[in-house]
Design a protein around this motif. Sequence first.
Motif, PDB file in Angstrom:
ATOM      1  N   GLY A 197      -3.121   0.158  -5.740  1.00 17.27           N
ATOM      2  CA  GLY A 197      -4.149   0.431  -6.739  1.00 17.27           C
ATOM      3  C   GLY A 197      -3.734   1.558  -7.660  1.00 17.27           C
ATOM      4  O   GLY A 197      -2.567   1.656  -8.053  1.00 17.27           O
ATOM      5  N   TYR A 198      -4.668   2.463  -7.985  1.00 20.18           N
ATOM      6  CA  TYR A 198      -4.349   3.573  -8.889  1.00 20.18           C
ATOM      7  C   TYR A 198      -3.688   4.739  -8.145  1.00 20.18           C
ATOM      8  O   TYR A 198      -3.452   5.789  -8.735  1.00 20.18           O
ATOM      9  CB  TYR A 198      -5.576   4.023  -9.677  1.00 20.18           C
ATOM     10  N   GLY A 199      -3.403   4.565  -6.844  1.00 23.96           N
ATOM     11  CA  GLY A 199      -2.511   5.483  -6.162  1.00 23.96           C
ATOM     12  C   GLY A 199      -3.029   6.512  -5.180  1.00 23.96           C
ATOM     13  O   GLY A 199      -2.267   7.385  -4.774  1.00 23.96           O
ATOM     14  N   PRO A 200      -4.300   6.467  -4.724  1.00 21.00           N
ATOM     15  CA  PRO A 200      -4.769   7.561  -3.865  1.00 21.00           C
ATOM     16  C   PRO A 200      -3.994   7.719  -2.552  1.00 21.00           C
ATOM     17  O   PRO A 200      -3.691   8.847  -2.149  1.00 21.00           O
ATOM     18  CB  PRO A 200      -6.245   7.239  -3.614  1.00 21.00           C
ATOM     19  N   ILE A 201      -3.664   6.602  -1.899  1.00 27.99           N
ATOM     20  CA  ILE A 201      -2.926   6.700  -0.629  1.00 27.99           C
ATOM     21  C   ILE A 201      -1.507   7.206  -0.898  1.00 27.99           C
ATOM     22  O   ILE A 201      -1.043   8.173  -0.280  1.00 27.99           O
ATOM     23  CB  ILE A 201      -2.908   5.343   0.114  1.00 27.99           C
ATOM     24  N   SER A 202      -0.817   6.569  -1.843  1.00 26.33           N
ATOM     25  CA  SER A 202       0.564   6.961  -2.168  1.00 26.33           C
ATOM     26  C   SER A 202       0.647   8.437  -2.552  1.00 26.33           C
ATOM     27  O   SER A 202       1.516   9.175  -2.065  1.00 26.33           O
ATOM     28  CB  SER A 202       1.093   6.129  -3.347  1.00 26.33           C
ATOM     29  N   LEU A 203      -0.230   8.866  -3.435  1.00 29.24           N
ATOM     30  CA  LEU A 203      -0.140  10.229  -3.963  1.00 29.24           C
ATOM     31  C   LEU A 203      -0.527  11.277  -2.929  1.00 29.24           C
ATOM     32  O   LEU A 203       0.120  12.323  -2.827  1.00 29.24           O
ATOM     33  CB  LEU A 203      -1.014  10.371  -5.212  1.00 29.24           C
ATOM     34  N   SER A 204      -1.549  11.009  -2.134  1.00 27.05           N
ATOM     35  CA  SER A 204      -1.959  12.007  -1.136  1.00 27.05           C
ATOM     36  C   SER A 204      -0.883  12.165  -0.069  1.00 27.05           C
ATOM     37  O   SER A 204      -0.616  13.282   0.391  1.00 27.05           O
ATOM     38  CB  SER A 204      -3.306  11.635  -0.506  1.00 27.05           C
ATOM     39  N   LEU A 205      -0.210  11.069   0.316  1.00 30.73           N
ATOM     40  CA  LEU A 205       0.831  11.182   1.342  1.00 30.73           C
ATOM     41  C   LEU A 205       2.114  11.764   0.766  1.00 30.73           C
ATOM     42  O   LEU A 205       2.808  12.530   1.442  1.00 30.73           O
ATOM     43  CB  LEU A 205       1.083   9.824   1.996  1.00 30.73           C
ATOM     44  N   ALA A 206       2.431  11.421  -0.485  1.00 26.71           N
ATOM     45  CA  ALA A 206       3.613  12.025  -1.121  1.00 26.71           C
ATOM     46  C   ALA A 206       3.438  13.541  -1.234  1.00 26.71           C
ATOM     47  O   ALA A 206       4.375  14.312  -1.006  1.00 26.71           O
ATOM     48  CB  ALA A 206       3.855  11.406  -2.490  1.00 26.71           C
ATOM     49  N   ALA A 207       2.223  13.975  -1.550  1.00 19.64           N
ATOM     50  CA  ALA A 207       1.946  15.413  -1.645  1.00 19.64           C
ATOM     51  C   ALA A 207       1.981  16.073  -0.267  1.00 19.64           C
ATOM     52  O   ALA A 207       2.459  17.198  -0.116  1.00 19.64           O
ATOM     53  CB  ALA A 207       0.587  15.640  -2.301  1.00 19.64           C
ATOM     54  N   ALA A 208       1.505  15.360   0.757  1.00 18.55           N
ATOM     55  CA  ALA A 208       1.472  15.915   2.120  1.00 18.55           C
ATOM     56  C   ALA A 208       2.862  15.964   2.754  1.00 18.55           C
ATOM     57  O   ALA A 208       3.125  16.811   3.605  1.00 18.55           O
ATOM     58  CB  ALA A 208       0.521  15.095   2.994  1.00 18.55           C
ATOM     59  N   TYR A 209       3.729  15.026   2.357  1.00 16.35           N
ATOM     60  CA  TYR A 209       5.079  14.942   2.943  1.00 16.35           C
ATOM     61  C   TYR A 209       6.117  14.972   1.822  1.00 16.35           C
ATOM     62  O   TYR A 209       6.746  13.960   1.503  1.00 16.35           O
ATOM     63  CB  TYR A 209       5.227  13.653   3.760  1.00 16.35           C
ATOM     64  N   PRO A 210       6.321  16.150   1.210  1.00 11.45           N
ATOM     65  CA  PRO A 210       7.194  16.223   0.029  1.00 11.45           C
ATOM     66  C   PRO A 210       8.654  15.865   0.318  1.00 11.45           C
ATOM     67  O   PRO A 210       9.408  15.544  -0.597  1.00 11.45           O
ATOM     68  CB  PRO A 210       7.055  17.676  -0.433  1.00 11.45           C
ATOM     69  N   GLU A 211       9.038  15.892   1.601  1.00  8.92           N
ATOM     70  CA  GLU A 211      10.428  15.561   1.954  1.00  8.92           C
ATOM     71  C   GLU A 211      10.660  14.045   2.045  1.00  8.92           C
ATOM     72  O   GLU A 211      11.787  13.585   2.178  1.00  8.92           O
ATOM     73  CB  GLU A 211      10.815  16.239   3.287  1.00  8.92           C
ATOM     74  N   ARG A 212       9.595  13.262   1.955  1.00  8.48           N
ATOM     75  CA  ARG A 212       9.700  11.796   2.045  1.00  8.48           C
ATOM     76  C   ARG A 212       9.562  11.184   0.656  1.00  8.48           C
ATOM     77  O   ARG A 212       8.827  11.689  -0.185  1.00  8.48           O
ATOM     78  CB  ARG A 212       8.570  11.234   2.909  1.00  8.48           C
ATOM     79  N   SER A 213      10.222  10.036   0.457  1.00  7.50           N
ATOM     80  CA  SER A 213       9.921   9.300  -0.774  1.00  7.50           C
ATOM     81  C   SER A 213       8.875   8.237  -0.447  1.00  7.50           C
ATOM     82  O   SER A 213       8.877   7.654   0.637  1.00  7.50           O
ATOM     83  CB  SER A 213      11.185   8.675  -1.370  1.00  7.50           C
ATOM     84  N   VAL A 214       7.966   8.047  -1.372  1.00  4.23           N
ATOM     85  CA  VAL A 214       6.847   7.121  -1.192  1.00  4.23           C
ATOM     86  C   VAL A 214       6.919   6.059  -2.290  1.00  4.23           C
ATOM     87  O   VAL A 214       7.139   6.384  -3.457  1.00  4.23           O
ATOM     88  CB  VAL A 214       5.492   7.860  -1.256  1.00  4.23           C
ATOM     89  N   VAL A 215       6.749   4.797  -1.899  1.00  2.07           N
ATOM     90  CA  VAL A 215       6.730   3.684  -2.850  1.00  2.07           C
ATOM     91  C   VAL A 215       5.368   3.013  -2.756  1.00  2.07           C
ATOM     92  O   VAL A 215       4.905   2.688  -1.665  1.00  2.07           O
ATOM     93  CB  VAL A 215       7.838   2.651  -2.530  1.00  2.07           C
ATOM     94  N   GLY A 216       4.729   2.811  -3.911  1.00  2.00           N
ATOM     95  CA  GLY A 216       3.473   2.063  -3.955  1.00  2.00           C
ATOM     96  C   GLY A 216       3.701   0.751  -4.680  1.00  2.00           C
ATOM     97  O   GLY A 216       4.344   0.743  -5.736  1.00  2.00           O
ATOM     98  N   VAL A 217       3.221  -0.353  -4.112  1.00  3.08           N
ATOM     99  CA  VAL A 217       3.351  -1.655  -4.784  1.00  3.08           C
ATOM    100  C   VAL A 217       1.981  -2.279  -4.981  1.00  3.08           C
ATOM    101  O   VAL A 217       1.069  -2.088  -4.182  1.00  3.08           O
ATOM    102  CB  VAL A 217       4.263  -2.647  -4.005  1.00  3.08           C
ATOM    103  N   ASP A 218       1.847  -3.014  -6.077  1.00  3.52           N
ATOM    104  CA  ASP A 218       0.603  -3.718  -6.369  1.00  3.52           C
ATOM    105  C   ASP A 218       0.925  -4.855  -7.325  1.00  3.52           C
ATOM    106  O   ASP A 218       1.943  -4.823  -8.015  1.00  3.52           O
ATOM    107  CB  ASP A 218      -0.433  -2.780  -6.999  1.00  3.52           C
ATOM    108  N   VAL A 219       0.042  -5.852  -7.348  1.00  2.00           N
ATOM    109  CA  VAL A 219       0.209  -6.979  -8.267  1.00  2.00           C
ATOM    110  C   VAL A 219      -0.521  -6.715  -9.584  1.00  2.00           C
ATOM    111  O   VAL A 219      -0.253  -7.353 -10.595  1.00  2.00           O
ATOM    112  CB  VAL A 219      -0.278  -8.278  -7.576  1.00  2.00           C
ATOM    113  N   ASN A 220      -1.421  -5.734  -9.582  1.00  2.00           N
ATOM    114  CA  ASN A 220      -2.296  -5.449 -10.721  1.00  2.00           C
ATOM    115  C   ASN A 220      -1.608  -4.464 -11.679  1.00  2.00           C
ATOM    116  O   ASN A 220      -1.448  -3.282 -11.372  1.00  2.00           O
ATOM    117  CB  ASN A 220      -3.617  -4.867 -10.171  1.00  2.00           C
TER     118      ASN A 220
END
Length: 197
Positions: free
Chosen positions: A67-90
């Motif tokens: 979606g507009y990224g709440p899960i991706s962004l909150s976890l990327a901010a919480a775990y700055p040493e990890r890379s986070v990828v968000g996918v969506d069809v929309n």
Amino acid sequence: MDQYFSQSPDVESNPQTWVYELRGRKFTFTTDNGVFSKSEVDFGSRVLIEAFDMPDIKGPILDIGCGYGPISLSLAAAYPERSVVGVDVNGRALELAKKNAEQNSVKNVSFKESDILAKITDQRFAAILTNPPIRAGKQVVHQMFEEAKEALMPNGELWVVIQKKQGAPSAKKKLAELFAEVEVVTKAKGYFIFCAK
């Protein structure tokens, strides 16, 4: 009726911006018509975000149906040493997710257009999270679980939030067919958080 899980929602754009706290950090989100839960971060996603615990293995995180990224962004901010990828069809949701990453200065996140994991074939993940689009139907949700399993690293984990009345028992059964271990991490107001290993 055009759903939020369609490629290009046929509804007039009317962006709105608001602030929301997740995992102890305030985020500024811009949302729009045609995306899921445009007025606030939905309860299921919030429970998933707060319940999530990073597995011990190294590797990136994937958010299916970001979606507009709440899960991706909150976890990327919480775990700055990890890379986070968000996918969506929309497509509209993805543009918003990219904007939200920028306006919250979250650098370790990227967003890609993909129907489930059709275009994510070259990467394996330590953890995959999803708040699946229940209205897309059970077949689509179960396909998400199957594709997620294939995209996990050894000892990786799939985290799912699903409401009891929207199919939590059948989701758990499907996860148990695919994974060695399925745990109910938490329950809140009829929402179940499953962790499949």
